[in-house]
Design an enzyme around this catalytic site. Structure first.
Site, short mmCIF file in Angstrom:
data_model
loop_
_atom_site.label_atom_id
_atom_site.label_comp_id
_atom_site.label_asym_id
_atom_site.label_seq_id
_atom_site.Cartn_x
_atom_site.Cartn_y
_atom_site.Cartn_z
N LYS A 128 -3.63 6.30 8.53
CA LYS A 128 -4.28 6.74 7.30
C LYS A 128 -4.83 8.14 7.52
O LYS A 128 -5.69 8.36 8.37
CB LYS A 128 -5.42 5.80 6.91
N SER B 173 -12.71 -3.18 1.48
CA SER B 173 -12.88 -2.53 2.78
C SER B 173 -14.34 -2.16 2.98
O SER B 173 -14.98 -1.63 2.08
CB SER B 173 -12.02 -1.27 2.88
N ARG C 178 0.86 -1.19 0.00
CA ARG C 178 0.00 0.00 0.00
C ARG C 178 0.89 1.23 0.00
O ARG C 178 1.17 1.82 1.04
CB ARG C 178 -0.93 -0.01 1.22
#
Length: 213
Positions: free
Chosen positions: A144, A114, A42
């Site tokens: 995040k 998600s 990611r």
């Protein structure tokens, strides 16, 4: 690689934006030696890699995963996932539409989505290609910048009861709250800082594996 829910037990998520001046390949090798069961690449947010650098790093990390027979998942970039011949792709509710991702991804890829609500899980139930759901953030997280408010354990349990596929919890995971995730139906924990911000990676990963046996 055929999906197995055991892949979700100790699910390491990471990009260059998470590791400071650490050596990424070496960090991944240590995490694999410590027992992680899946790796998600990611690289986004505050990452400063160019597309070519991201691809090159992905190739190095993919080789490490494949040498250890660990699934390599790419976050939110079907083109990159296809170019790397990744084992899977994971997308969020704010990313590309899951149906488009499934259509564009190479055949046989593991598909993760998600979700933050029961309604999102119910929608996912109607899409047969989805292999697992990442639920979160369960707890408050700083990993995040665009994270939604924490959803909590009660909602996690509700989502697990509705879902047709296994759920892995993410967001604010610590060694102290792992058991509460397992108690509420998560089959594993997905984490960043448990590895990137510890002096003892093996201890952290083994604690996760001991909870999610």
């Amino acid at each position: 690689m055929k999906f197995d829910s055991k892949f979700l037990r100790a699910y390491f998520v990471c990009g260059t934006q998470d590791i400071g001046d650490k050596d990424f390949p070496q960090l991944l090798e240590t995490a694999i030696q410590s027992g992680i069961t899946t790796f998600q690449y990611r690289d986004k947010g505050s990452s400063i890699l160019t597309s070519a650098q991201r691809l090159d790093m992905g190739k190095r990390l993919l080789d490490i995963c494949w040498s250890a027979n660990i699934p390599f998942i790419v976050d939110d970039d079907v083109e990159l996932a296809n170019e790397l011949h990744a084992d899977g792709i994971h997308v969020g509710q704010k990313d590309e539409r899951i149906t488009k991702v499934i259509r564009d991804a190479d055949p046989g890829m593991i598909i993760g989505l998600s979700c933050q609500t029961v309604a999102q899980v119910e929608t996912a139930n109607s899409i047969s290609a989805i292999d697992y759901i990442g639920a979160g953030p369960i707890f408050s997280t700083n990993s995040k910048a665009d994270a939604v408010p924490p959803m909590g354990l009660s909602l996690l349990q509700d989502m697990v009861q509705v879902s047709n596929v296994p759920i892995v919890a993410i967001g604010g995971i610590t060694l102290n709250n792992l058991q509460s995730l397992q108690d509420n139906g998560s089959v594993g924990a997905a984490f960043i800082t448990l590895i990137t911000q510890t002096d003892n990676i093996q201890h952290s990963v083994q604690k996760v594996l001991n909870v999610f046996k």
